[in-house]
Motif scaffolding. Structure first.
Motif, short mmCIF file in Angstrom:
data_model
loop_
_atom_site.label_atom_id
_atom_site.label_comp_id
_atom_site.label_asym_id
_atom_site.label_seq_id
_atom_site.Cartn_x
_atom_site.Cartn_y
_atom_site.Cartn_z
N SER A 6 -3.47 -4.18 -12.97
CA SER A 6 -2.39 -4.19 -11.99
C SER A 6 -1.03 -4.02 -12.68
O SER A 6 -0.18 -3.27 -12.19
N LEU A 7 -0.85 -4.70 -13.80
CA LEU A 7 0.41 -4.60 -14.56
C LEU A 7 0.60 -3.18 -15.08
O LEU A 7 1.67 -2.59 -14.94
N LYS A 9 -0.74 -0.48 -13.93
CA LYS A 9 -0.57 0.40 -12.78
C LYS A 9 0.89 0.37 -12.30
O LYS A 9 1.48 1.41 -12.01
N ARG A 10 1.48 -0.83 -12.25
CA ARG A 10 2.88 -0.95 -11.81
C ARG A 10 3.82 -0.29 -12.83
O ARG A 10 4.77 0.41 -12.46
N GLN A 13 3.55 3.45 -12.48
CA GLN A 13 4.28 3.88 -11.28
C GLN A 13 5.79 3.91 -11.55
O GLN A 13 6.48 4.82 -11.11
N THR A 14 6.27 2.92 -12.28
CA THR A 14 7.70 2.85 -12.58
C THR A 14 8.13 4.03 -13.45
O THR A 14 9.17 4.65 -13.20
#
Length: 197
Positions: A6-7, A9-10, A13-14
């Motif tokens: 999740s980290l 992935k974020r 995305q950033t």
């Protein structure tokens, strides 16, 4: 493990679609980094444009600087003094950068010891002088003209030979300062074969 995915992935995305804040941060850092680089670059440029820097190596201090101290460019009745950079480095920024890049060959000569003894210096004097005379001729003696302005010459207080040369050959552009004023601040090399000598 799911937290790590999740980290990542974020973060991914950033980085794929940066926020306005990120763009702003990059621009601010870029601006201040540029100011610091430019300030450091200009400071280094000015330090290398001083007489103290020029005579920092013994080759210059023990040879040409000692000769220069006995000339009118060093000490004269009016107290106006032309130092090493006044004659050898252009004042305009673009020309100054070009000259500094060309001077890297001189640094190479220092590093490799080409002129590190008085004998080696004398052996290379003619080559170095001719190179500098050519540079000055190609720039129409630009550095001389920083102080000596043809428009303000008073031919009536010059010697007859100087007044004649200045009012004809210099005025027409046929000749430039260095054509007649070789050795004005430094000892001349063997001048055999040099025009006018």
């Amino acid at each position: 493990m799911a937290e790590k995915k999740s980290l990542f992935k974020r973060l991914w995305q950033t980085f794929r679609s940066p926020s306005k804040v990120a763009v702003g941060v990059v621009l601010v850092f870029g601006f201040f980094g540029g100011v610091i680089f430019w300030g450091g670059f200009n400071t280094a440029l000015e330090v290398t444009n001083t007489e103290q820097f020029c005579i920092g190596c013994h080759e210059m201090h023990d040879n040409v600087y000692l000769e220069y101290r006995d000339t009118i460019h060093y000490a004269n009745r009016s107290g106006v003094r032309a130092s090493c950079p006044d004659c050898h480095v252009p004042h305009e920024w673009t020309h100054k950068i070009v000259r500094k890049i060309a001077a890297s060959k001189e640094v190479w000569g220092k590093i490799t010891g080409i002129i590190d003894t008085p004998e080696k210096f004398e052996a290379h004097r003619r080559y170095m002088a001719e190179r500098e005379w050519q540079r000055m001729k190609e720039t129409d003696s630009r550095e001389c003209r920083n102080c000596h302005n043809f428009d303000y010459m008073d031919f009536s207080v010059q010697g007859s030979r100087a007044a004649q040369a200045h009012s004809t050959s210099l005025a027409s552009g046929e000749k430039t300062c260095i054509d007649c004023h070789k050795g004005i601040a430094h000892q001349l090399p063997n001048m055999r074969g040099v025009e006018g000598f």
